[in-house]
Motif scaffolding. Structure first.
Motif, short mmCIF file in Angstrom:
data_model
loop_
_atom_site.label_atom_id
_atom_site.label_comp_id
_atom_site.label_asym_id
_atom_site.label_seq_id
_atom_site.Cartn_x
_atom_site.Cartn_y
_atom_site.Cartn_z
N SER A 114 20.29 31.37 -39.53
CA SER A 114 21.22 30.98 -38.48
C SER A 114 20.45 30.46 -37.27
CB SER A 114 22.09 32.18 -38.07
OG SER A 114 22.95 31.83 -37.03
N ALA A 115 19.34 31.10 -36.96
CA ALA A 115 18.50 30.64 -35.85
C ALA A 115 17.90 29.28 -36.15
CB ALA A 115 17.40 31.67 -35.56
N VAL A 116 17.52 29.03 -37.40
CA VAL A 116 17.00 27.72 -37.79
C VAL A 116 18.09 26.67 -37.59
CG1 VAL A 116 16.20 26.33 -39.75
CG2 VAL A 116 15.22 28.58 -39.35
N GLY A 117 19.32 27.03 -37.90
CA GLY A 117 20.45 26.12 -37.66
C GLY A 117 20.56 25.75 -36.19
N SER A 118 20.32 26.70 -35.32
CA SER A 118 20.36 26.42 -33.88
C SER A 118 19.24 25.45 -33.48
CB SER A 118 20.20 27.72 -33.07
OG SER A 118 21.29 28.57 -33.32
N VAL A 119 18.07 25.64 -34.05
CA VAL A 119 16.95 24.73 -33.78
C VAL A 119 17.31 23.34 -34.27
CG1 VAL A 119 14.55 24.18 -34.42
CG2 VAL A 119 15.18 26.54 -33.83
N ARG A 120 17.89 23.25 -35.46
CA ARG A 120 18.29 21.96 -36.03
C ARG A 120 19.31 21.26 -35.14
NH1 ARG A 120 19.41 17.66 -36.85
NH2 ARG A 120 20.11 16.65 -38.73
N ARG A 121 20.29 22.02 -34.64
CA ARG A 121 21.30 21.42 -33.75
C ARG A 121 20.66 20.91 -32.47
NH1 ARG A 121 24.00 25.45 -36.18
NH2 ARG A 121 23.65 26.98 -34.53
N GLU A 122 19.69 21.66 -31.94
CA GLU A 122 19.01 21.21 -30.72
C GLU A 122 18.23 19.93 -30.97
OE1 GLU A 122 15.99 22.90 -27.31
OE2 GLU A 122 17.16 24.31 -28.51
N LEU A 123 17.53 19.87 -32.09
CA LEU A 123 16.80 18.65 -32.44
C LEU A 123 17.78 17.51 -32.71
CD1 LEU A 123 13.97 20.06 -34.71
CD2 LEU A 123 13.72 19.06 -32.43
N GLY A 124 18.97 17.84 -33.20
CA GLY A 124 19.99 16.84 -33.46
C GLY A 124 20.50 16.15 -32.21
N ARG A 125 20.26 16.76 -31.08
CA ARG A 125 20.67 16.14 -29.80
C ARG A 125 19.71 15.04 -29.38
NH1 ARG A 125 21.41 21.77 -28.74
NH2 ARG A 125 23.61 22.29 -28.86
N ILE A 126 18.56 14.98 -30.02
CA ILE A 126 17.57 13.95 -29.72
C ILE A 126 17.90 12.76 -30.61
CG2 ILE A 126 15.13 13.33 -29.75
CD1 ILE A 126 14.51 16.34 -29.47
N VAL A 127 18.69 11.85 -30.08
CA VAL A 127 19.11 10.67 -30.84
C VAL A 127 19.02 9.44 -29.95
CG1 VAL A 127 20.63 11.92 -32.43
CG2 VAL A 127 21.54 11.07 -30.28
N PRO A 128 18.88 8.26 -30.54
CA PRO A 128 18.90 7.03 -29.73
C PRO A 128 20.26 6.87 -29.04
CG PRO A 128 18.07 6.59 -31.95
CD PRO A 128 18.62 7.99 -31.95
N ALA A 129 20.28 6.18 -27.95
CA ALA A 129 21.52 5.94 -27.22
C ALA A 129 22.56 5.32 -28.13
CB ALA A 129 21.25 5.04 -26.02
N GLY A 130 23.79 5.81 -28.04
CA GLY A 130 24.88 5.27 -28.83
C GLY A 130 24.94 5.77 -30.26
#
Length: 164
Positions: free
Chosen positions: A15-31
């Motif tokens: 579950s904690a790994v899922g949180s890390v993945r979601r945080e990294l998922g916020r790093i995306v190119p604009a749009g």
């Protein structure tokens, strides 16, 4: 066999790994959404393919895949060309701009991981990557009847595994 408490702890850590993945998922190119970024990553890793194959690799509903592909095509990051074997189908591939955005995405996420894991040794990072790949292969093997574990740290051609 390990006791129930061990597997309960494993579930907490996953579950904690899922949180890390979601945080990294916020790093995306604009749009770009995390889901669209995942499509970029899969196309970058596996190359040109039909949308059905992309849907299989993503493990999502076909309508979700279609939405992401349409969005990326509108951005000019993915091109859909007629399939020579079946003109009704389309082959998806990254455009030069899509490759540039994927490189940007990979670089940004790698820098973030490197910063967060700065006090980890290279062997610890390799070990974690191997164990996560093995976990994924065992779960994938449940559905296919195969265990296709491959060490991602030995894959020099594709250094960035797709996001799950």
């Amino acid at each position: 066999m390990a006791g129930n408490a061990l597997y309960e702890e494993l579930m907490r850590q996953l579950s904690a790994v899922g949180s890390v993945r979601r945080e990294l998922g916020r790093i995306v190119p604009a749009g770009c959404s995390d889901g669209s970024a995942t499509v970029l990553s899969v196309l970058g890793r596996h190359g040109a393919m039909r949308i059905g194959r992309l849907t299989e690799l993503l493990g999502v509903d076909p309508s979700a895949t279609s939405r992401h592909v349409a969005h990326l095509a509108a951005l000019g990051w993915v091109d859909r060309t007629p399939d020579p074997a079946d003109r009704r189908s389309r082959i998806l591939h990254l455009t030069p701009e899509g490759h540039a955005r994927l490189t940007e995405l990979s670089d940004r996420r790698s820098r973030e991981l490197a910063a967060r894991l700065a006090d980890w040794g290279d062997e610890d990072v390799r070990r974690l990557a191997r164990l996560l790949a093995r976990l994924r292969a065992d779960f994938d093997g449940q559905w296919t009847g195969q265990h296709t574990f491959a060490d991602p740290t030995e894959d020099a051609h594709h250094p960035h595994p797709p996001a799950a």
